[in-house]
Design a protein around this motif. Structure first.
Motif, PDB file in Angstrom:
ATOM      1  N   GLY A 385      33.747  39.067  37.247  1.00 49.15           N
ATOM      2  CA  GLY A 385      33.001  37.823  37.370  1.00 49.15           C
ATOM      3  C   GLY A 385      31.560  38.125  37.728  1.00 49.15           C
ATOM      4  O   GLY A 385      31.078  39.244  37.526  1.00 49.15           O
ATOM      5  N   GLN A 386      30.885  37.135  38.289  1.00 48.88           N
ATOM      6  CA  GLN A 386      29.495  37.357  38.687  1.00 48.88           C
ATOM      7  C   GLN A 386      29.391  38.463  39.732  1.00 48.88           C
ATOM      8  O   GLN A 386      28.484  39.279  39.705  1.00 48.88           O
ATOM      9  CB  GLN A 386      28.924  36.058  39.261  1.00 48.88           C
ATOM     10  N   ASN A 387      30.374  38.459  40.650  1.00 51.70           N
ATOM     11  CA  ASN A 387      30.350  39.479  41.713  1.00 51.70           C
ATOM     12  C   ASN A 387      30.306  40.890  41.128  1.00 51.70           C
ATOM     13  O   ASN A 387      29.649  41.783  41.648  1.00 51.70           O
ATOM     14  CB  ASN A 387      31.538  39.286  42.661  1.00 51.70           C
ATOM     15  N   TRP A 390      26.684  41.443  39.694  1.00 46.65           N
ATOM     16  CA  TRP A 390      25.737  41.651  40.796  1.00 46.65           C
ATOM     17  C   TRP A 390      25.898  43.071  41.350  1.00 46.65           C
ATOM     18  O   TRP A 390      24.918  43.753  41.631  1.00 46.65           O
ATOM     19  CB  TRP A 390      25.974  40.625  41.909  1.00 46.65           C
ATOM     20  N   GLY A 409      39.016  43.484  32.005  1.00 41.25           N
ATOM     21  CA  GLY A 409      38.342  42.453  32.810  1.00 41.25           C
ATOM     22  C   GLY A 409      39.346  41.628  33.586  1.00 41.25           C
ATOM     23  O   GLY A 409      39.349  40.403  33.514  1.00 41.25           O
ATOM     24  N   THR A 410      40.191  42.302  34.349  1.00 41.67           N
ATOM     25  CA  THR A 410      41.287  41.634  35.040  1.00 41.67           C
ATOM     26  C   THR A 410      40.863  41.155  36.421  1.00 41.67           C
ATOM     27  O   THR A 410      40.593  41.964  37.313  1.00 41.67           O
ATOM     28  CB  THR A 410      42.477  42.611  35.184  1.00 41.67           C
ATOM     29  N   MET A 411      40.801  39.832  36.598  1.00 39.51           N
ATOM     30  CA  MET A 411      40.508  39.295  37.934  1.00 39.51           C
ATOM     31  C   MET A 411      41.632  39.713  38.887  1.00 39.51           C
ATOM     32  O   MET A 411      42.789  39.800  38.489  1.00 39.51           O
ATOM     33  CB  MET A 411      40.430  37.773  37.887  1.00 39.51           C
ATOM     34  N   GLY A 435      35.127  37.788  44.057  1.00 44.78           N
ATOM     35  CA  GLY A 435      34.736  36.376  44.041  1.00 44.78           C
ATOM     36  C   GLY A 435      35.874  35.585  44.671  1.00 44.78           C
ATOM     37  O   GLY A 435      36.980  36.111  44.850  1.00 44.78           O
ATOM     38  N   GLY A 437      37.536  33.247  43.336  1.00 44.55           N
ATOM     39  CA  GLY A 437      38.611  33.090  42.349  1.00 44.55           C
ATOM     40  C   GLY A 437      39.439  34.355  42.266  1.00 44.55           C
ATOM     41  O   GLY A 437      40.676  34.329  42.394  1.00 44.55           O
ATOM     42  N   SER A 438      38.791  35.499  42.072  1.00 45.14           N
ATOM     43  CA  SER A 438      39.486  36.792  41.941  1.00 45.14           C
ATOM     44  C   SER A 438      40.337  37.088  43.170  1.00 45.14           C
ATOM     45  O   SER A 438      41.486  37.527  43.067  1.00 45.14           O
ATOM     46  CB  SER A 438      38.494  37.943  41.788  1.00 45.14           C
ATOM     47  N   MET A 441      43.616  35.644  43.476  1.00 46.65           N
ATOM     48  CA  MET A 441      44.651  36.202  42.601  1.00 46.65           C
ATOM     49  C   MET A 441      45.362  37.389  43.252  1.00 46.65           C
ATOM     50  O   MET A 441      46.403  37.817  42.780  1.00 46.65           O
ATOM     51  CB  MET A 441      44.039  36.647  41.274  1.00 46.65           C
ATOM     52  N   ARG A 465      33.398  28.383  43.080  1.00 49.13           N
ATOM     53  CA  ARG A 465      33.466  28.208  41.632  1.00 49.13           C
ATOM     54  C   ARG A 465      34.011  29.459  40.982  1.00 49.13           C
ATOM     55  O   ARG A 465      33.935  30.548  41.554  1.00 49.13           O
ATOM     56  CB  ARG A 465      32.046  28.038  41.069  1.00 49.13           C
ATOM     57  N   MET A 468      31.366  32.965  36.973  1.00 50.50           N
ATOM     58  CA  MET A 468      30.995  33.534  35.678  1.00 50.50           C
ATOM     59  C   MET A 468      31.236  32.533  34.544  1.00 50.50           C
ATOM     60  O   MET A 468      30.421  32.396  33.632  1.00 50.50           O
ATOM     61  CB  MET A 468      31.842  34.794  35.458  1.00 50.50           C
TER      62      MET A 468
HETATM   63  C1  TPP Z   1      43.190  37.242  35.050  1.00 53.37           C
HETATM   64  C2  TPP Z   1      41.935  36.622  34.510  1.00 53.37           C
HETATM   65  N1  TPP Z   1      41.910  35.304  34.225  1.00 53.37           N
HETATM   66  C3  TPP Z   1      40.773  34.744  33.743  1.00 53.37           C
HETATM   67  C4  TPP Z   1      39.662  35.487  33.527  1.00 53.37           C
HETATM   68  C5  TPP Z   1      38.393  34.852  32.961  1.00 53.37           C
HETATM   69  N2  TPP Z   1      37.286  34.936  33.931  1.00 53.37           N
HETATM   70  C6  TPP Z   1      36.334  35.880  33.907  1.00 53.37           C
HETATM   71  S1  TPP Z   1      35.262  35.776  35.157  1.00 53.37           S
HETATM   72  C7  TPP Z   1      36.018  34.422  35.779  1.00 53.37           C
HETATM   73  C8  TPP Z   1      35.504  33.739  37.019  1.00 53.37           C
HETATM   74  C9  TPP Z   1      35.614  34.596  38.211  1.00 53.37           C
HETATM   75  O1  TPP Z   1      35.408  33.778  39.341  1.00 53.37           O
HETATM   76  P1  TPP Z   1      35.319  34.410  40.782  1.00 53.37           P
HETATM   77  O2  TPP Z   1      36.398  35.388  40.989  1.00 53.37           O
HETATM   78  O3  TPP Z   1      35.222  33.317  41.773  1.00 53.37           O
HETATM   79  O4  TPP Z   1      33.999  35.263  40.727  1.00 53.37           O
HETATM   80  P2  TPP Z   1      32.491  34.846  40.496  1.00 53.37           P
HETATM   81  O5  TPP Z   1      32.253  34.846  39.019  1.00 53.37           O
HETATM   82  O6  TPP Z   1      32.297  33.484  41.099  1.00 53.37           O
HETATM   83  O7  TPP Z   1      31.743  35.924  41.194  1.00 53.37           O
HETATM   84  C10 TPP Z   1      37.121  34.069  34.999  1.00 53.37           C
HETATM   85  C11 TPP Z   1      37.978  32.899  35.242  1.00 53.37           C
HETATM   86  C12 TPP Z   1      39.753  36.871  33.812  1.00 53.37           C
HETATM   87  N3  TPP Z   1      38.738  37.710  33.612  1.00 53.37           N
HETATM   88  N4  TPP Z   1      40.882  37.407  34.322  1.00 53.37           N
END
Ligand code: TPP
Length: 539
Positions: A385-387, A390, A409-411, A435, A437-438, A441, A465, A468
């Motif tokens: 993601g963005q993290n 960065w 690209g596995t969160m 992040g 979101g990650s 998970m 949020r 990314m």
């Molecule tokens: C398992 C999985 N599901 C969905 C995605 C699609 N995806 C890529 S970046 C992202 C957002 C990540 O959000 P967050 O973890 O909060 O990090 P941020 O971008 O805010 O730093 C998503 C949903 C992914 N890469 N991996």
């Protein structure tokens, strides 16, 4: 007499396995029953995907195959994303799964899943074991395949009856003999000479290093070759850490989220030596356009990579370490001063984005400060993601490692990978960034962290949020933000504390710097929650 399950444990012991990551179930119980009598440490994860990620972090830090274990059916299918993640990043992994009794295979019995079939396209090889007497050969082959040539995951699926089957004796083969599997390590002498000739004619040569350089342990060779010839280096995200960001020979990371000056160097070069880079679309968005105007030398241990994404003029199949040494011996070239001055000036003119602020943590400047505070040989894991961006653009990997899920690209990768890395290298500082979101998970791994006592520091960038994707929606979908707001998240500080892990929350760079200093000086795991401006961009 010896059982299949005992043989499995003995094979792991002989292979020198010290730690395995897993989650038991009925179909793998015979194996566990012998594992507990062994000196091999078992780390009980909280979900199987994390077992694969932890084994992956372990493998990448230790440089030996990581081992993960799951039961049949849902245990095995939970491993899949972790196996695919390792496959995409060429991580040597042995995944051991229990399977239902052989006579029930194909009948959709309780907890049956065709895991070898399901994993076919993202394992280097997989075995469904039918006879316990085959186990020693299979384990020997599996470790050999996982760790030689282009490394990758190998799956060994063992039905319960095979684990219980008694065989007369145990002996482990000295060597794996696999007809047709002979990875080429020495580059072809004629190709190396051709590459040396092409270099001698180049006016604007560039070295581009990918994850293959890390895997080959060719860091020294890469830097020596660049220093000897004066050819500057750019890297892909997977090649981060081969050359420290502040090294005079290094220009930066290429790609969609890379450093502008590094991308311009790729564009301006008349010869690119791709070293262990698979030219993924994130690194080079239009590979054919590059190869139309630029001579390409591609060095890779995996012949299937060469020419896959980009037309290549001089292919060299081999171990990068050996090829770079041979290439260095063939050339007394020095890159033109004009070119060197040009790329150096562009690097000097590059202004890093982001500056400290006092209402939020500004992640780009914080990453730069953090890397100055951290140990030279620290292992840094970034999530997705963005993290991740960065971190990739601003964290200076000095003599350590940068682990991230670059391919799939596995969160949710960073925390378990960091736990694995710390268990492999207990004396090295290990920090991960996620992040919100990650982290959600894989946050069940806080329990694994607590249970193992692994000293992993977690930096959690909270922007409430899926940053990314939110950013993508802002730019490409007219700001229609669909399903990217994270409501309902827990109080992360309280959450960590509920696991007995100290935590603190900060919302300015000054606070973050102080808290990070304290965190790095503290013993044991720690969670640092950083409030980030939800509209903070990656670029
Ligand atoms: C398992 C999985 N599901 C969905 C995605 C699609 N995806 C890529 S970046 C992202 C957002 C990540 O959000 P967050 O973890 O909060 O990090 P941020 O971008 O805010 O730093 C998503 C949903 C992914 N890469 N991996």
């Amino acid at each position: 007499m010896i059982s299949g399950a005992e043989i499995m444990v003995k094979c792991l012991e002989i292979e020198g396995v010290k730690t395995v990551f897993g989650y038991p179930g009925a179909a793998i119980c015979p194996f566990y029953d012998f594992l507990c009598r062994s000196k091999i440490e078992h780390v009980l994860v909280r979900e199987e995907q994390n077992a694969a990620h932890e084994a992956s972090g372990y493998a990448r830090a230790a440089g030996v195959p990581g081992v993960c274990v799951a039961t049949s059916g849902p245990g095995a299918t939970n491993l899949i994303t972790g196996i695919a993640t390792a496959y995409m990043d060429s991580v040597p992994l042995i995944a051991i799964t229990g399977q239902v009794n052989q006579w029930l295979l194909g009948r959709d019995v309780f907890q049956e899943a065709d895991i070898t079939g399901a994993c076919e396209s993202f394992t280097k090889h997989s075995y469904l074991v039918k006879n316990a007497a085959d186990l020693p050969r299979i384990f020997k082959e599996a470790f050999h395949i996982a760790s030689t040539g282009r490394p990758g995951p190998v799956l060994i699926d063992v039905p319960t009856d095979v684990q219980k089957q008694m065989v007369a004796s145990f002996s482990y083969p000295q060597k794996a003999q696999i007809p047709g599997y002979k990875p080429r390590t020495q580059g072809h002498a004629i190709q190396i000479r051709k590459a040396a000739e092409a270099i001698s004619k180049a006016k604007r040569p560039l070295l581009c290093c990918g994850g293959g350089v890390v895997l080959a342990g060719a860091r020294t060779e890469m830097i020596e070759f660049a220093e000897k010839t004066g050819i500057p280096i750019v890297s892909t995200m997977m090649g981060l850490g081969v050359v420290p960001m502040d090294s005079p020979v290094y220009l930066g990371m290429i790609g969609m989220h890379g450093h502008e000056n590094a991308n311009r160097a790729m564009h301006d070069a008349d010869l690119i030596l791709l070293c262990g880079a698979r030219v993924g679309d994130r690194a080079v968005s239009d590979p054919q356009q590059v190869s139309d105007t630029t001579k390409i030398v591609h060095i890779d241990i995996d012949p299937a990579e060469i020419g896959k994404n980009m037309d290549v003029d001089i292919p060299i199949v081999g171990d990068i370490r050996l090829v770079l040494r041979a290439l260095a011996a063939e050339t007394d070239y020095t890159a033109p001063a004009e070119w060197i001055e040009h790329v150096k000036a562009e690097k000097a003119a590059f202004v890093p984005k982001g500056s400290p602020r006092d209402d939020y943590v500004e992640p780009r400047s914080f990453m730069r400060v953090l890397s100055r505070m951290m140990a030279k040989n620290a292992i840094f894991c970034a999530d997705v993601g963005q993290n991740q961006i960065w971190a990739a653009k601003n964290f200076n990997v000095k003599e350590g490692r940068f682990l991230t899920s670059g391919g799939l690209g596995t969160m949710g990768y960073a925390l378990p990978a960091a736990i694995g890395a710390k268990l492999a290298k207990p004396h090295r500082q290990v920090v991960c960034v996620c992040g919100d979101g990650s982290f959600q998970m894989s946050m069940c791994e806080l329990a694994t962290l607590k249970q193992t006592g692994a000293d992993v520091k977690i930096i959690l960038m909270v922007n409430e949020r899926l940053g990314m994707v939110w950013e993508l929606q802002t730019k490409l979908y007219d700001g229609r933000h669909t399903a990217t707001t994270l409501t309902g998240s827990p109080d992360f500080v309280k959450l960590a504390e509920a696991y007995g892990i100290p935590a603190t929350e900060v919302s300015s760079n000054a606070q973050a710097e102080l808290a990070a200093k304290r965190m790095l000086e503290s013993d044991g795991p720690f969670l640092l929650v950083c409030r980030v401006d939800p509209d903070e961009p990656t670029l």
